[in-house]
Design a protein around this motif. Structure first.
Motif, short mmCIF file in Angstrom:
data_model
loop_
_atom_site.label_atom_id
_atom_site.label_comp_id
_atom_site.label_asym_id
_atom_site.label_seq_id
_atom_site.Cartn_x
_atom_site.Cartn_y
_atom_site.Cartn_z
N PHE A 199 111.08 91.29 0.53
CA PHE A 199 111.11 91.21 1.99
C PHE A 199 109.73 90.91 2.52
CE2 PHE A 199 114.99 93.38 1.06
CZ PHE A 199 115.85 93.04 2.07
N GLY A 200 109.70 90.22 3.65
CA GLY A 200 108.43 89.89 4.29
C GLY A 200 107.89 91.06 5.10
N LEU B 236 122.15 93.11 -4.71
CA LEU B 236 121.38 91.87 -4.58
C LEU B 236 120.26 92.02 -3.56
CD1 LEU B 236 124.27 89.23 -4.64
CD2 LEU B 236 122.53 89.57 -6.40
N ALA B 237 120.54 92.67 -2.43
CA ALA B 237 119.52 92.85 -1.39
C ALA B 237 118.41 93.77 -1.87
CB ALA B 237 120.16 93.41 -0.12
N HIS B 238 118.74 94.74 -2.70
CA HIS B 238 117.73 95.71 -3.17
C HIS B 238 116.63 95.03 -3.97
CE1 HIS B 238 115.96 99.05 -5.46
NE2 HIS B 238 116.37 99.82 -4.45
N VAL C 54 119.55 89.82 5.13
CA VAL C 54 119.11 88.75 4.23
C VAL C 54 118.12 87.82 4.93
CG1 VAL C 54 119.92 86.67 3.03
CG2 VAL C 54 121.14 88.83 2.75
N LYS C 55 118.27 87.63 6.24
CA LYS C 55 117.37 86.73 6.96
C LYS C 55 115.92 87.23 7.01
CE LYS C 55 120.86 84.51 9.87
NZ LYS C 55 121.40 84.33 11.23
N LEU C 56 115.69 88.50 6.65
CA LEU C 56 114.33 89.04 6.63
C LEU C 56 113.63 88.80 5.29
CD1 LEU C 56 114.83 92.52 8.37
CD2 LEU C 56 114.22 90.33 9.40
N VAL C 57 114.35 88.23 4.35
CA VAL C 57 113.81 88.06 3.00
C VAL C 57 112.84 86.89 2.96
CG1 VAL C 57 114.44 87.43 0.63
CG2 VAL C 57 115.83 89.06 1.91
N CYS C 58 111.73 87.09 2.24
CA CYS C 58 110.79 86.00 1.98
C CYS C 58 111.04 85.49 0.56
CB CYS C 58 109.35 86.49 2.12
SG CYS C 58 108.87 86.86 3.80
N LEU D 137 112.14 94.01 11.47
CA LEU D 137 113.01 94.15 12.63
C LEU D 137 114.32 93.40 12.39
CD1 LEU D 137 113.54 95.02 15.56
CD2 LEU D 137 112.43 92.88 16.30
N ILE D 138 115.41 94.15 12.35
CA ILE D 138 116.74 93.56 12.22
C ILE D 138 117.29 93.38 13.64
CG2 ILE D 138 119.09 93.87 11.34
CD1 ILE D 138 117.91 95.70 9.19
N PRO D 139 117.45 92.15 14.10
CA PRO D 139 117.92 91.92 15.48
C PRO D 139 119.42 92.15 15.60
CG PRO D 139 117.59 89.83 14.39
CD PRO D 139 117.18 90.88 13.39
N HIS D 140 119.82 93.38 15.35
CA HIS D 140 121.25 93.72 15.33
C HIS D 140 121.38 95.21 15.62
CE1 HIS D 140 125.42 93.06 14.43
NE2 HIS D 140 125.20 91.87 13.91
N SER D 141 122.63 95.66 15.88
CA SER D 141 122.88 97.07 16.16
C SER D 141 123.19 97.86 14.90
CB SER D 141 124.04 97.22 17.14
OG SER D 141 123.79 96.49 18.32
N TYR D 142 123.44 97.17 13.80
CA TYR D 142 123.69 97.84 12.53
C TYR D 142 123.24 96.91 11.40
CZ TYR D 142 127.91 94.89 12.61
OH TYR D 142 128.77 93.82 12.69
N CYS D 143 123.25 97.41 10.18
CA CYS D 143 122.76 96.64 9.05
C CYS D 143 123.85 95.71 8.54
CB CYS D 143 122.29 97.59 7.95
SG CYS D 143 120.80 98.51 8.37
N GLU D 144 123.92 94.55 9.12
CA GLU D 144 124.87 93.52 8.71
C GLU D 144 124.24 92.69 7.60
OE1 GLU D 144 127.31 90.00 8.59
OE2 GLU D 144 125.17 90.07 9.04
N HIS D 145 125.05 92.25 6.65
CA HIS D 145 124.52 91.61 5.45
C HIS D 145 123.61 90.42 5.75
CE1 HIS D 145 125.13 88.62 2.02
NE2 HIS D 145 124.40 89.58 1.50
#
Length: 321
Positions: free
Chosen positions: A171-172, A165-167, A188-192, A176-184
């Motif tokens: 994306f906008g 689904l994420a693929h 998703v919060k970076l998606v436009c 920058l993912i404000p996290h230490s790893y790629c959490e779901h």
């Protein structure tokens, strides 16, 4: 922050992992406790696996489930810690888009498997205490293999759609993912665009995995408690409680930080972001570190076998060549 190396596709070539936002200056030192936890987790769980494999008397349901838990802990912690340490120590924040989706899959899939193994261990304790004479026949080796396969298949099948689904999402320009790893949810919060399907499916998976497992664990321990209270002597009750104590500690260490992380992502807007990220990291690191310690201390057979191994090595070192 604008993405670097943005392709013509709807997603960036790379993401940037932010580590622990707000604590960038302290990340170098924060990494040391995480590194120590990772080393303890890997060494402790490998030792537990070695003891269970080499000790025929431990080829019983409880210890076979414990071996599944130890294997899952090693894979879960290894799926995120090396990259996390690279961020904290080397400022290596870039991660490829597909590598990010792969990490997201492994982290969530192994978390689901861990929850399922904990549920299976609760069922094992229920059968051992409530049906002790039929324990080995109810939880035979084929049944244990089937339960482990179902737990693994559930994790893979339910978590795989996260990456698919994420693929396909647009994306906008912020990568920058404000996290230490790629959490779901962090990805998703970076998606436009409309992410309702992702959010709803994430809630569905959470309730199907954690909701189902916690329900089965709660029912198992409710019946275990009833059975224990019916035991005639205090010593028998204490012994029965003791056999469940280590598993209860492991359950609390896994589900309490996980529940906080889940709620903070969706409703915890007033929770400081660095607190949320640190607890999310501990959620995936503390249980793999604590599990071999708890079971090593509380389980007599593992403790005795471990002491024999180390005492034998000490004697070999003292014997002159």
């Amino acid at each position: 922050m604008v993405c670097l190396n943005t392709s013509t596709h709807s997603h960036p070539d790379t993401f940037l992992l932010g580590g622990i936002p707000g604590l960038e200056e302290a990340q170098f030192w924060i990494a040391f406790p995480f590194f120590i936890m990772y080393v303890i987790a890997v060494l402790g769980n490998v030792i537990v696996l070695f003891i269970i494999k080499t000790e025929p008397s431990l080829h019983e349901p409880m210890y076979l489930f414990l071996a599944m838990l130890a294997s899952t802990d090693v894979l879960l912690s290894t799926s995120l810690v090396p990259k996390m340490l690279g961020i904290f120590w080397l400022n290596s924040r870039e991660i490829g888009f597909h590598a990010c989706l792969a990490q997201m899959f492994f982290v969530h899939a192994f978390s689901s498997v861990e929850s399922g193994v904990l549920m299976a261990m609760a069922l094992d304790r229920y059968v051992a205490i409530c049906c002790p004479l039929r324990h080995s026949s109810i939880l035979s080796i084929p049944i244990i293999v089937t339960i482990g396969s179902l737990v693994l298949a559930r994790g893979v099948l339910l978590v795989s759609p996260f990456s698919f689904l994420a693929h396909g999402l647009p994306f906008g320009q912020s990568c920058l993912i404000p996290h230490s790893y790629c959490e779901h949810m962090a990805v998703v919060k970076l998606v436009c665009g409309d992410t309702r399907v992702n959010v709803i499916y994430g809630l569905f998976v959470a309730f199907m995995v954690v909701g189902f497992d916690v329900l089965i664990i709660s029912m198992s321990y409710a019946m275990i408690l009833q059975a224990i209270l019916r035991l005639p002597s205090t010593d028998a009750r204490l012994k029965a409680f003791s056999t469940c104590a280590s598993h209860l500690c492991v359950i609390l260490a896994f589900y309490i930080p996980g529940l906080f992380t889940f709620l903070a992502h969706r409703f915890g807007h007033n929770v400081p972001h660095h607190v949320h990220i640190i607890i999310a990291n501990l959620y995936l690191l503390a249980p793999p570190m604590l599990n071999p310690i708890v079971y090593g201390v509380k389980t007599k057979q593992i403790r005795e076998r471990m002491l024999r191994i180390f005492s034998r090595k000490e004697l070999e070192q003292r014997v002159p060549v």
